[in-house]
Design a protein around this motif. Structure first.
Motif, mmCIF file in Angstrom:
data_model
loop_
_atom_site.group_PDB
_atom_site.id
_atom_site.type_symbol
_atom_site.label_atom_id
_atom_site.label_comp_id
_atom_site.label_asym_id
_atom_site.label_seq_id
_atom_site.Cartn_x
_atom_site.Cartn_y
_atom_site.Cartn_z
ATOM 1 N N ALA A 1 19.581 37.819 69.908
ATOM 2 C CA ALA A 1 20.881 37.801 70.583
ATOM 3 C C ALA A 1 20.850 38.725 71.810
ATOM 4 N N ARG A 2 20.306 39.953 71.646
ATOM 5 C CA ARG A 2 20.258 40.922 72.756
ATOM 6 C C ARG A 2 19.378 40.415 73.893
ATOM 7 N N LYS A 3 18.167 39.951 73.518
ATOM 8 C CA LYS A 3 17.208 39.499 74.546
ATOM 9 C C LYS A 3 17.803 38.356 75.349
ATOM 10 N N THR B 1 29.228 36.633 68.698
ATOM 11 C CA THR B 1 29.994 37.862 68.450
ATOM 12 C C THR B 1 31.454 37.432 68.567
ATOM 13 N N GLY B 2 32.370 38.355 68.374
ATOM 14 C CA GLY B 2 33.788 37.989 68.519
ATOM 15 C C GLY B 2 34.268 38.059 69.959
ATOM 16 N N MET B 3 33.377 38.354 70.905
ATOM 17 C CA MET B 3 33.817 38.541 72.301
ATOM 18 C C MET B 3 34.165 37.200 72.946
ATOM 19 N N PRO B 4 35.484 36.982 73.203
ATOM 20 C CA PRO B 4 35.905 35.671 73.727
ATOM 21 C C PRO B 4 35.579 35.508 75.214
ATOM 22 N N SER B 5 35.575 34.264 75.653
ATOM 23 C CA SER B 5 35.496 33.966 77.086
ATOM 24 C C SER B 5 36.921 33.932 77.622
ATOM 25 N N TYR C 1 32.048 40.665 62.940
ATOM 26 C CA TYR C 1 30.627 40.663 62.520
ATOM 27 C C TYR C 1 29.825 41.613 63.397
ATOM 28 N N GLN C 2 30.002 41.458 64.732
ATOM 29 C CA GLN C 2 29.464 42.478 65.646
ATOM 30 C C GLN C 2 30.640 43.391 65.921
ATOM 31 N N HIS C 3 30.599 44.633 65.465
ATOM 32 C CA HIS C 3 31.740 45.523 65.699
ATOM 33 C C HIS C 3 32.031 45.582 67.203
ATOM 34 N N TRP D 1 30.581 39.012 84.075
ATOM 35 C CA TRP D 1 29.973 37.867 83.366
ATOM 36 C C TRP D 1 30.419 37.852 81.903
ATOM 37 N N LYS D 2 30.410 39.024 81.250
ATOM 38 C CA LYS D 2 30.760 39.084 79.819
ATOM 39 C C LYS D 2 32.216 38.671 79.598
ATOM 40 N N VAL D 3 33.099 39.104 80.486
ATOM 41 C CA VAL D 3 34.518 38.768 80.310
ATOM 42 C C VAL D 3 34.749 37.290 80.661
ATOM 43 N N GLU E 1 46.951 43.675 77.258
ATOM 44 C CA GLU E 1 47.369 42.382 76.695
ATOM 45 C C GLU E 1 46.234 41.620 76.007
ATOM 46 N N ASN E 2 45.010 41.775 76.487
ATOM 47 C CA ASN E 2 43.926 40.881 76.071
ATOM 48 C C ASN E 2 42.760 41.552 75.346
ATOM 49 N N CYS E 3 42.597 42.850 75.520
ATOM 50 C CA CYS E 3 41.347 43.489 75.088
ATOM 51 C C CYS E 3 41.576 44.599 74.070
ATOM 52 N N ALA E 4 42.708 45.311 74.199
ATOM 53 C CA ALA E 4 42.921 46.509 73.383
ATOM 54 C C ALA E 4 42.845 46.197 71.890
ATOM 55 N N VAL E 5 43.284 45.007 71.493
ATOM 56 C CA VAL E 5 43.294 44.667 70.071
ATOM 57 C C VAL E 5 41.882 44.813 69.465
ATOM 58 N N CYS E 6 40.864 44.546 70.245
ATOM 59 C CA CYS E 6 39.485 44.709 69.743
ATOM 60 C C CYS E 6 38.818 45.979 70.284
ATOM 61 N N HIS E 7 39.106 46.341 71.552
ATOM 62 C CA HIS E 7 38.351 47.445 72.168
ATOM 63 C C HIS E 7 39.121 48.764 72.183
ATOM 64 N N GLY E 8 40.354 48.775 71.633
ATOM 65 C CA GLY E 8 41.057 50.029 71.434
ATOM 66 C C GLY E 8 41.807 50.556 72.642
HETATM 67 C C1 HEC Z 1 38.504 39.400 69.345
HETATM 68 C C2 HEC Z 1 37.883 40.619 69.746
HETATM 69 C C3 HEC Z 1 37.608 40.873 71.178
HETATM 70 C C4 HEC Z 1 38.483 40.786 72.243
HETATM 71 C C5 HEC Z 1 39.939 40.359 72.226
HETATM 72 C C6 HEC Z 1 37.745 41.234 73.403
HETATM 73 N N1 HEC Z 1 36.476 41.584 73.054
HETATM 74 FE FE1 HEC Z 1 35.049 42.332 74.268
HETATM 75 N N2 HEC Z 1 33.722 42.394 72.739
HETATM 76 C C7 HEC Z 1 33.999 42.067 71.435
HETATM 77 C C8 HEC Z 1 32.816 42.279 70.631
HETATM 78 C C9 HEC Z 1 32.688 42.020 69.141
HETATM 79 C C10 HEC Z 1 31.818 42.765 71.484
HETATM 80 C C11 HEC Z 1 30.404 43.183 71.113
HETATM 81 C C12 HEC Z 1 29.435 42.111 71.502
HETATM 82 C C13 HEC Z 1 28.004 42.518 71.270
HETATM 83 O O1 HEC Z 1 27.704 43.194 70.274
HETATM 84 O O2 HEC Z 1 27.183 42.163 72.130
HETATM 85 C C14 HEC Z 1 32.427 42.834 72.820
HETATM 86 C C15 HEC Z 1 31.764 43.267 73.937
HETATM 87 C C16 HEC Z 1 32.370 43.515 75.151
HETATM 88 C C17 HEC Z 1 31.726 44.151 76.283
HETATM 89 C C18 HEC Z 1 30.292 44.681 76.310
HETATM 90 C C19 HEC Z 1 30.277 46.075 75.715
HETATM 91 C C20 HEC Z 1 28.934 46.754 75.778
HETATM 92 O O3 HEC Z 1 28.812 47.840 75.177
HETATM 93 O O4 HEC Z 1 28.015 46.238 76.402
HETATM 94 C C21 HEC Z 1 32.646 44.226 77.280
HETATM 95 C C22 HEC Z 1 32.466 44.841 78.664
HETATM 96 C C23 HEC Z 1 33.868 43.630 76.790
HETATM 97 N N3 HEC Z 1 33.669 43.204 75.496
HETATM 98 C C24 HEC Z 1 35.029 43.543 77.509
HETATM 99 C C25 HEC Z 1 36.188 42.917 77.043
HETATM 100 C C26 HEC Z 1 37.377 42.738 77.848
HETATM 101 C C27 HEC Z 1 37.554 43.236 79.261
HETATM 102 C C28 HEC Z 1 38.275 42.074 77.064
HETATM 103 C C29 HEC Z 1 39.641 41.605 77.446
HETATM 104 C C30 HEC Z 1 39.803 40.854 78.660
HETATM 105 C C31 HEC Z 1 37.653 41.876 75.753
HETATM 106 N N4 HEC Z 1 36.389 42.385 75.802
HETATM 107 C C32 HEC Z 1 38.270 41.290 74.678
HETATM 108 C C33 HEC Z 1 35.208 41.625 70.954
HETATM 109 C C34 HEC Z 1 36.340 41.386 71.703
#
Ligand code: HEC
Length: 177
Positions: free
Chosen positions: A45-47, A131-135, A101-103, A122-124, A80-87
């Motif tokens: 996954a990382r690579k 992982t749970g990180m949405p597009s 699954y991936q914290h 790119w990640k956003v 509005e979009n990120c704090a629920v997962c990223h604090g």
């Molecule tokens: C439903 C949960 C969830 C939401 C909502 C979410 N994320 Fe994430 N995000 C994750 C997870 C889980 C990972 C870890 C992915 C991994 O391990 O590679 C992550 C990873 C990331 C990373 C990479 C962190 C790193 O250490 O490299 C960034 C940047 C990020 N998110 C930004 C955002 C932003 C900005 C938003 C809102 C617009 C957002 N995320 C919303 C779950 C979420």
């Protein structure tokens, strides 16, 4: 001789496919989110993530100006979009962040200020598979994605006005019973 060799290779390939099929349909491929990813899965996954970002992420600086207007807009998008997962600013994780699954990293503590703007963008924009990180490209405009990226780039060195807006993002920690 060659025919026998080819038949052997074909038999192995079929056995491999049947094995993989049985692994999936007999419920042996883990489907739960409460385990930790095995080393091989983590490595792959990382690579693939790093290689894809290297190939696809936009190069160069963040195109939106690093002023209070964009920074505060980015904080609002984050709330509005990120704090629920990223604090929030206290870095205390929500139940959702802990249960993924991936914290999800708590960005106030484990920030991404050192990452290139294009990598965070790119990640956003695309999210992170497996992982749970949405597009967010279906729901946020390009400008909004750059604004939230701007905030993440400067999270540890905000102007007093932006710092105040960031501190006002509510803690995501579950309420004490
Ligand atoms: C439903 C949960 C969830 C939401 C909502 C979410 N994320 Fe994430 N995000 C994750 C997870 C889980 C990972 C870890 C992915 C991994 O391990 O590679 C992550 C990873 C990331 C990373 C990479 C962190 C790193 O250490 O490299 C960034 C940047 C990020 N998110 C930004 C955002 C932003 C900005 C938003 C809102 C617009 C957002 N995320 C919303 C779950 C979420």
């Amino acid at each position: 001789m060659l025919k026998g060799f080819i038949a052997g290779v074909a038999a192995c390939a079929v056995a491999g496919l049947v094995g993989a099929y049985l692994f999936v349909v007999l419920g042996m491929m883990p489907a739960n989110a409460d385990g930790r990813p095995p080393a091989l899965e983590k490595w792959a996954a990382r690579k693939s993530l790093h290689a894809t970002i290297e190939r696809q992420a936009p190069k160069g600086p963040n195109p939106v100006a690093a002023d209070d207007k964009n920074m505060i807009a980015g904080i609002g998008i984050y709330r509005e979009n990120c704090a629920v997962c990223h604090g929030g600013a206290d870095g205390a994780p929500s139940n959702i962040a802990v249960g993924l699954y991936q914290h999800a990293p708590q960005l106030a503590k484990h920030g991404v200020e050192d990452d290139d703007a294009g990598e965070t963008y790119w990640k956003v924009f695309h999210g992170i598979r497996m992982t749970g990180m949405p597009s967010f490209h279906h729901t946020l405009s390009e400008e909004q994605i750059w604004q939230v990226t701007l905030f993440l780039q400067h999270m540890d060195k905000l102007s007093p006005k932006a710092e105040k807006a960031w501190k006002a993002v509510p803690s995501q920690a579950p309420a004490k019973a």
